[in-house]
Motif scaffolding. Structure first.
Motif, PDB file in Angstrom:
ATOM      1  N   ASP A 204       0.858  -1.178   0.000  1.00 18.16           N
ATOM      2  CA  ASP A 204       0.000   0.000   0.000  1.00 18.16           C
ATOM      3  C   ASP A 204       0.901   1.238   0.000  1.00 18.16           C
ATOM      4  N   PRO A 205       0.789   2.086  -1.029  1.00 17.49           N
ATOM      5  CA  PRO A 205       1.688   3.245  -1.111  1.00 17.49           C
ATOM      6  C   PRO A 205       1.477   4.233   0.037  1.00 17.49           C
ATOM      7  N   ARG A 206       0.279   4.208   0.637  1.00 20.57           N
ATOM      8  CA  ARG A 206       0.009   5.139   1.735  1.00 20.57           C
ATOM      9  C   ARG A 206       0.563   4.653   3.062  1.00 20.57           C
ATOM     10  N   ASP A 207       0.941   3.367   3.108  1.00 15.35           N
ATOM     11  CA  ASP A 207       1.554   2.824   4.320  1.00 15.35           C
ATOM     12  C   ASP A 207       2.338   1.609   3.877  1.00 15.35           C
ATOM     13  N   ARG A 208       3.604   1.824   3.662  1.00 17.72           N
ATOM     14  CA  ARG A 208       4.375   0.788   2.997  1.00 17.72           C
ATOM     15  C   ARG A 208       4.618  -0.445   3.858  1.00 17.72           C
ATOM     16  N   ARG A 209       4.116  -0.432   5.122  1.00 14.66           N
ATOM     17  CA  ARG A 209       4.169  -1.669   5.900  1.00 14.66           C
ATOM     18  C   ARG A 209       3.060  -2.605   5.447  1.00 14.66           C
ATOM     19  N   SER A 210       2.014  -2.030   4.930  1.00 17.62           N
ATOM     20  CA  SER A 210       0.783  -2.766   4.667  1.00 17.62           C
ATOM     21  C   SER A 210       0.734  -3.335   3.248  1.00 17.62           C
ATOM     22  N   ARG A 211       0.194  -4.558   3.126  1.00 15.94           N
ATOM     23  CA  ARG A 211      -0.017  -5.139   1.799  1.00 15.94           C
ATOM     24  C   ARG A 211      -1.506  -5.328   1.570  1.00 15.94           C
ATOM     25  N   ARG A 212      -1.952  -4.898   0.433  1.00 19.88           N
ATOM     26  CA  ARG A 212      -3.356  -5.123   0.088  1.00 19.88           C
ATOM     27  C   ARG A 212      -3.454  -6.394  -0.729  1.00 19.88           C
ATOM     28  N   VAL A 213      -4.496  -7.159  -0.436  1.00 17.46           N
ATOM     29  CA  VAL A 213      -4.681  -8.463  -1.067  1.00 17.46           C
ATOM     30  C   VAL A 213      -5.810  -8.368  -2.081  1.00 17.46           C
ATOM     31  N   ALA A 214      -5.605  -8.962  -3.231  1.00 14.93           N
ATOM     32  CA  ALA A 214      -6.652  -8.963  -4.254  1.00 14.93           C
ATOM     33  C   ALA A 214      -6.520 -10.199  -5.117  1.00 14.93           C
ATOM     34  N   LEU A 215      -7.626 -10.595  -5.734  1.00 18.60           N
ATOM     35  CA  LEU A 215      -7.561 -11.699  -6.682  1.00 18.60           C
ATOM     36  C   LEU A 215      -6.986 -11.178  -7.993  1.00 18.60           C
ATOM     37  N   THR A 216      -6.196 -11.982  -8.636  1.00 11.01           N
ATOM     38  CA  THR A 216      -5.733 -11.658  -9.987  1.00 11.01           C
ATOM     39  C   THR A 216      -6.862 -12.010 -10.950  1.00 11.01           C
ATOM     40  N   GLU A 217      -6.645 -11.748 -12.216  1.00 10.93           N
ATOM     41  CA  GLU A 217      -7.669 -12.143 -13.187  1.00 10.93           C
ATOM     42  C   GLU A 217      -7.839 -13.643 -13.180  1.00 10.93           C
ATOM     43  N   ALA A 218      -6.716 -14.344 -13.122  1.00 11.74           N
ATOM     44  CA  ALA A 218      -6.798 -15.810 -13.061  1.00 11.74           C
ATOM     45  C   ALA A 218      -7.557 -16.239 -11.809  1.00 11.74           C
ATOM     46  N   GLY A 219      -7.313 -15.502 -10.727  1.00 12.06           N
ATOM     47  CA  GLY A 219      -8.004 -15.834  -9.477  1.00 12.06           C
ATOM     48  C   GLY A 219      -9.503 -15.617  -9.585  1.00 12.06           C
ATOM     49  N   GLU A 220      -9.881 -14.523 -10.242  1.00 13.97           N
ATOM     50  CA  GLU A 220     -11.299 -14.243 -10.433  1.00 13.97           C
ATOM     51  C   GLU A 220     -11.950 -15.349 -11.257  1.00 13.97           C
ATOM     52  N   ALA A 221     -11.270 -15.733 -12.314  1.00  8.58           N
ATOM     53  CA  ALA A 221     -11.817 -16.773 -13.185  1.00  8.58           C
ATOM     54  C   ALA A 221     -11.978 -18.073 -12.411  1.00  8.58           C
ATOM     55  N   ARG A 222     -10.939 -18.413 -11.660  1.00  4.91           N
ATOM     56  CA  ARG A 222     -10.989 -19.650 -10.900  1.00  4.91           C
ATOM     57  C   ARG A 222     -12.109 -19.588  -9.874  1.00  4.91           C
ATOM     58  N   PHE A 223     -12.245 -18.421  -9.265  1.00  3.26           N
ATOM     59  CA  PHE A 223     -13.290 -18.276  -8.257  1.00  3.26           C
ATOM     60  C   PHE A 223     -14.672 -18.460  -8.874  1.00  3.26           C
ATOM     61  N   ARG A 224     -14.848 -17.849 -10.030  1.00  4.89           N
ATOM     62  CA  ARG A 224     -16.169 -17.977 -10.667  1.00  4.89           C
ATOM     63  C   ARG A 224     -16.501 -19.427 -10.979  1.00  4.89           C
ATOM     64  N   ALA A 225     -15.496 -20.154 -11.468  1.00  2.00           N
ATOM     65  CA  ALA A 225     -15.730 -21.567 -11.768  1.00  2.00           C
ATOM     66  C   ALA A 225     -16.086 -22.320 -10.492  1.00  2.00           C
ATOM     67  N   ALA A 226     -15.331 -22.035  -9.427  1.00  2.97           N
ATOM     68  CA  ALA A 226     -15.577 -22.735  -8.170  1.00  2.97           C
ATOM     69  C   ALA A 226     -16.926 -22.338  -7.583  1.00  2.97           C
ATOM     70  N   PHE A 227     -17.304 -21.109  -7.841  1.00  5.09           N
ATOM     71  CA  PHE A 227     -18.551 -20.618  -7.250  1.00  5.09           C
ATOM     72  C   PHE A 227     -19.748 -21.465  -7.673  1.00  5.09           C
ATOM     73  N   ARG A 228     -19.748 -21.864  -8.929  1.00  4.33           N
ATOM     74  CA  ARG A 228     -20.878 -22.671  -9.414  1.00  4.33           C
ATOM     75  C   ARG A 228     -20.959 -23.982  -8.652  1.00  4.33           C
ATOM     76  N   LEU A 229     -19.797 -24.598  -8.467  1.00  2.00           N
ATOM     77  CA  LEU A 229     -19.799 -25.876  -7.748  1.00  2.00           C
ATOM     78  C   LEU A 229     -20.129 -25.655  -6.272  1.00  2.00           C
ATOM     79  N   TRP A 230     -19.633 -24.568  -5.729  1.00  2.00           N
ATOM     80  CA  TRP A 230     -19.926 -24.270  -4.326  1.00  2.00           C
ATOM     81  C   TRP A 230     -21.438 -24.100  -4.148  1.00  2.00           C
ATOM     82  N   ARG A 231     -22.045 -23.371  -5.073  1.00  2.00           N
ATOM     83  CA  ARG A 231     -23.472 -23.104  -4.955  1.00  2.00           C
ATOM     84  C   ARG A 231     -24.275 -24.401  -4.920  1.00  2.00           C
ATOM     85  N   GLU A 232     -23.873 -25.358  -5.747  1.00  2.00           N
ATOM     86  CA  GLU A 232     -24.546 -26.661  -5.725  1.00  2.00           C
ATOM     87  C   GLU A 232     -24.347 -27.345  -4.378  1.00  2.00           C
TER      88      GLU A 232
END
Lengths: 164, 164
Positions: free
Chosen positions: B85-113
């Motif tokens: 995080d540029p506003r506090d360089r001790r801190s790291r912000r976590v986010a899904l990558t595009e691949a992560g988003e795609a993987r999540f969406r695929a998993a979401f369908r199975l999770w929902r079932e």
DNA sequence: ACGAATTACTGGCATATGCCACTAATCCCG
DNA sequence: CGGGATTAGTGGCATATGCCAGTAATTCGT
């Protein structure tokens, strides 16, 4: 600060609550040098009275190899003993040693306090209800039903994977 | 064979149910290559929208270092990214990558079932009730109350250990 | 502005748990 | 009885999780 929010996933909710409660029980048992998990495992061993690893794993709803791994620190510290069953030398019976019994008794007093604290804090009714729900999930019929979406009238698949 | 028996220890009961349900959800998500724990973590990351590790750990009721460890396989596989995080360089912000988003969406369908299967198998009412109880345990006030056996009328100890 | 206190992580070590491959013992059938 | 199938654990590898000891960045008091 982002606070804990209701969770749509039952599994995630369960794990999160487990982390929290584990923390609290671990703190309570810390003076004994036992983790809450180890205390629970030792209690189950006593309850079953010299079970085989397989029986113990089934009662714990735990993978057999995971059980083996989990027992190792306890065996290393001389709290549990694994002895080959002479009637079936593949099988090992698990039991607490004298040191294990003593340690368990000491931990039991602290556990009892923590459990009582849980009951009063959470509410005895809700605590009972919670355990009822959890036990139902852990019991084999639930898993079987979960895996068997619909009782196919054409007859169940004979090649069904058995519960662990 | 020794079957699962009601458990007097709430913590042990919770862990046992967690092992069982984890097994079921892991099976359901297996085709996606995600464990149920990873799916849950990714869902929380999305929910909080680029949280810092500390915020994420608090929401997950997880130790900060444990979170770091758990994120590593996901980061290694390019599903999540940690950015300073540029506003506090001790801190790291976590986010899904595009691949992560795609993987999540695929998993979401199975999770929902799987989640739907859980609701119908266990009962929607009981499922809701269970989640309510679990969320209450996970929420900070419960831990605080658990650790504070009695609201000492002489005033609380100012040196109280804060919740994680 | 400087140094102590605090905060946000990282790394190392230990337990918890699961899957898979393998070994040893036992069982069962021809 | 002999060999294949089954059963009970073990060992290796991987993720899940926690504690503690640093390390780096920030905040705060003077």
């Amino acid at each position: 600060m982002a606070e804990t929010v209701p969770h749509p996933c039952s599994n995630a909710a369960l794990r999160r609550a487990t982390r929290r409660l584990g923390q609290l029980y671990d703190d309570a048992l810390a003076p004994t040098g036992l983790k809450a998990t180890q205390f629970g495992l030792m209690g189950q061993i006593r309850l079953l009275d010299r079970p085989s690893m397989g029986e113990l794993a089934a009662a714990m709803v735990m993978d057999l190899s995971a059980l083996g791994h989990t027992l190792r620190p306890l065996a290393r510290d001389g709290l549990v003993a694994l002895v080959v069953d002479p009637r079936d030398r593949r099988s090992r019976r698990v039991a607490l040693t004298e040191a294990g019994e003593a340690r368990f008794r000491a931990a039991f007093r602290l556990w009892r306090e923590a459990q009582a604290r849980f009951e009063t804090t959470f509410g005895a009714e809700k605590a009972l209800l919670l355990r009822t729900l959890l036990d139902e999930i852990a019991a084999p019929p639930f898993a079987a039903a979960f895996r068997e979406p619909e009782p196919d009238p054409a007859g169940p698949d004979p090649d069904r994977r058995p519960g662990r």
